[in-house]
Design a protein around this motif. Structure first.
Motif, short mmCIF file in Angstrom:
data_model
loop_
_atom_site.label_atom_id
_atom_site.label_comp_id
_atom_site.label_asym_id
_atom_site.label_seq_id
_atom_site.Cartn_x
_atom_site.Cartn_y
_atom_site.Cartn_z
N THR A 215 0.85 -1.19 0.00
CA THR A 215 0.00 0.00 0.00
C THR A 215 0.89 1.23 0.00
OG1 THR A 215 -1.88 1.10 1.08
CG2 THR A 215 -0.18 0.20 2.50
N MET A 216 0.35 2.35 -0.44
CA MET A 216 1.11 3.60 -0.50
C MET A 216 0.95 4.36 0.82
SD MET A 216 2.52 3.30 -3.40
CE MET A 216 3.32 4.91 -3.46
N VAL A 217 2.06 4.80 1.36
CA VAL A 217 2.07 5.56 2.61
C VAL A 217 2.60 6.97 2.33
CG1 VAL A 217 3.08 5.74 4.91
CG2 VAL A 217 2.38 3.50 4.03
N THR A 227 5.60 9.88 -1.03
CA THR A 227 4.86 8.63 -0.91
C THR A 227 5.80 7.46 -1.19
OG1 THR A 227 4.19 8.68 -3.25
CG2 THR A 227 2.70 9.69 -1.65
N ARG A 228 5.57 6.37 -0.49
CA ARG A 228 6.38 5.18 -0.74
C ARG A 228 5.53 3.94 -0.53
NH1 ARG A 228 8.70 2.64 3.87
NH2 ARG A 228 8.17 3.67 5.84
N ALA A 229 5.90 2.88 -1.23
CA ALA A 229 5.17 1.63 -1.13
C ALA A 229 5.67 0.82 0.06
CB ALA A 229 5.34 0.81 -2.40
N VAL A 230 4.74 0.32 0.86
CA VAL A 230 5.08 -0.47 2.05
C VAL A 230 4.41 -1.83 1.95
CG1 VAL A 230 4.89 -0.62 4.56
CG2 VAL A 230 5.31 1.60 3.48
N ARG A 231 5.18 -2.87 2.19
CA ARG A 231 4.63 -4.22 2.17
C ARG A 231 3.81 -4.47 3.43
NH1 ARG A 231 7.97 -9.89 1.16
NH2 ARG A 231 6.26 -11.32 1.63
N ARG A 255 -5.13 -8.70 8.63
CA ARG A 255 -5.68 -7.54 9.36
C ARG A 255 -5.23 -6.24 8.70
NH1 ARG A 255 -8.03 -9.02 14.04
NH2 ARG A 255 -7.48 -11.08 14.90
N GLU A 256 -3.97 -6.20 8.27
CA GLU A 256 -3.43 -5.00 7.63
C GLU A 256 -4.15 -4.71 6.31
OE1 GLU A 256 -0.44 -6.39 10.53
OE2 GLU A 256 -1.73 -7.36 9.04
N ILE A 257 -4.47 -5.77 5.55
CA ILE A 257 -5.21 -5.58 4.30
C ILE A 257 -6.59 -5.00 4.57
CG2 ILE A 257 -6.36 -6.78 2.40
CD1 ILE A 257 -3.98 -8.62 2.21
N ARG A 258 -7.28 -5.58 5.54
CA ARG A 258 -8.63 -5.11 5.88
C ARG A 258 -8.59 -3.66 6.37
NH1 ARG A 258 -13.58 -6.54 4.45
NH2 ARG A 258 -13.41 -8.71 5.16
N GLU A 259 -7.61 -3.34 7.18
CA GLU A 259 -7.50 -1.99 7.71
C GLU A 259 -7.21 -0.98 6.60
OE1 GLU A 259 -4.67 0.52 10.84
OE2 GLU A 259 -4.74 -1.68 10.92
N ALA A 260 -6.30 -1.35 5.69
CA ALA A 260 -5.97 -0.44 4.58
C ALA A 260 -7.18 -0.19 3.69
CB ALA A 260 -4.82 -1.02 3.76
N LEU A 261 -7.95 -1.23 3.40
CA LEU A 261 -9.15 -1.08 2.57
C LEU A 261 -10.20 -0.23 3.29
CD1 LEU A 261 -9.48 -4.71 1.14
CD2 LEU A 261 -8.71 -2.66 -0.08
N ASP A 262 -10.37 -0.47 4.59
CA ASP A 262 -11.35 0.32 5.36
C ASP A 262 -10.97 1.80 5.39
OD1 ASP A 262 -12.79 -1.96 5.83
OD2 ASP A 262 -12.00 -2.28 7.87
N PHE A 268 -2.30 -2.86 -3.63
CA PHE A 268 -1.95 -3.52 -4.89
C PHE A 268 -0.99 -4.67 -4.62
CE2 PHE A 268 0.84 0.08 -4.17
CZ PHE A 268 2.10 -0.44 -4.38
N VAL A 269 -0.78 -5.49 -5.64
CA VAL A 269 0.02 -6.70 -5.53
C VAL A 269 1.23 -6.59 -6.44
CG1 VAL A 269 0.03 -9.21 -5.88
CG2 VAL A 269 -2.01 -8.08 -4.97
N GLU A 270 2.38 -7.09 -5.97
CA GLU A 270 3.58 -7.15 -6.78
C GLU A 270 4.15 -8.56 -6.75
OE1 GLU A 270 6.47 -4.30 -5.60
OE2 GLU A 270 5.48 -2.62 -6.60
N VAL A 271 4.81 -8.93 -7.84
CA VAL A 271 5.47 -10.23 -7.90
C VAL A 271 6.78 -10.17 -7.15
CG1 VAL A 271 6.45 -11.96 -9.46
CG2 VAL A 271 4.42 -10.68 -10.13
N LEU A 272 7.04 -11.16 -6.33
CA LEU A 272 8.29 -11.19 -5.56
C LEU A 272 9.46 -11.55 -6.47
CD1 LEU A 272 7.05 -13.02 -2.36
CD2 LEU A 272 7.55 -10.60 -2.63
#
Length: 272
Positions: A215-217, A227-231, A255-262, A268-272
């Motif tokens: 997510t972008m922070v 802004t920077r992307a944080v896993r 929990r972090e995904i749900r919180e970010a969406l809320d 977003f998703v990235e390939v490792l």
């Protein structure tokens, strides 16, 4: 009134053309060199100048499949160039192999090629090797080696599917894209368990593949806003449902995904 609508239509066409030009300019230019089949591992010169070996028909079929996939991929622009015709023409005038190699590379450079893609198929060794090379210095950028069954169990269709899957994996690594998280499929109000993402076979995704959720922070460092992307989570592809969608299981960070969406954050998703 009709002139007004005519001018509006003209403006729309201009905007569409500009959009297409911008898309084309942002695409990386790829040149596909002749695939090779045979025994010894070929050199870069072999891809440029030499014959394709005893299994030329198999090489040609796989090369055509790869070129068709690149032509349809919006991330790249396939640059077609009949390098073998150029070599044949120059060979009548110049016998020096070093000259020929440089001549062919120059022909690609004129067309702005950024990467070369080479392919090597060894039926006896049961392997297919794909390599992206930087056009500027012919140094490998990314490589994929794929294994298949030989003998009676070996089918051209299987090798084609294998090559196209490997190609998509390489393109995803070479040109990483931000894959949007579409929705949460299951979980609780506080924790997501499975999600749907907007990426599928077109991005080369496969079952059990591990992906990273980010997510972008927004940060304010002494008045400088960045802004920077944080896993925030790790997920695994449970099922590739189509070209454009995959169902994923959250391994950590539900929990972090749900919180970010809320909170309305971009996830977003990235390939490792």
């Amino acid at each position: 009134m009709s002139s007004f609508f005519s001018s509006q239509r003209l403006m729309l066409v201009v905007l569409l053309l500009l959009g297409c030009q911008q898309l084309a300019s942002s695409q990386s230019r790829i040149g596909v060199l002749n695939f090779r089949c045979g025994g010894l591992q070929p050199t870069f010169r072999d891809y440029l100048l030499g014959p394709t070996g005893a299994d030329a028909s198999d090489c040609k079929a796989l090369q055509d499949a790869v070129m068709a996939a690149l032509y349809a991929d919006e991330r790249v622009q396939l640059i077609a160039h009949s390098e073998q015709e150029a070599v044949a023409a120059e060979r009548d005038l110049q016998r020096d192999e070093d000259f020929l190699e440089g001549y062919v590379v120059d022909q690609w450079a004129v067309q702005g090629v950024e990467y070369f893609l080479t392919g090597y198929i060894s039926i006896s060794g049961q392997k297919i090797n794909l390599t992206f090379l930087r056009a500027a210095d012919q140094r490998p950028v990314i490589q994929e080696e794929l294994s298949f069954n030989a003998g009676l169990l070996s089918k051209p269709e299987d090798r084609k599917a294998l090559v196209l899957t490997g190609l998509q994996r390489m393109l995803t690594k070479l040109f990483p894209a931000e894959i949007p998280l579409v929705k949460v499929l299951s979980g609780s109000k506080s924790k997501a368990r499975t999600i749907l993402i907007a990426g599928g076979t077109k991005q080369g995704f496969r079952r059990h593949q591990e992906l990273s959720v980010k997510t972008m922070v927004i940060e304010n460092n002494q008045g400088e806003v960045r802004t920077r992307a944080v896993r925030i989570a790790s997920i695994v592809v449970e099922e590739v449902e189509s070209e454009h969608f995959s169902r994923c299981v959250i391994m950590s960070g539900g929990r972090e995904i749900r919180e970010a969406l809320d909170n309305g954050q971009e996830v977003f998703v990235e390939v490792l």
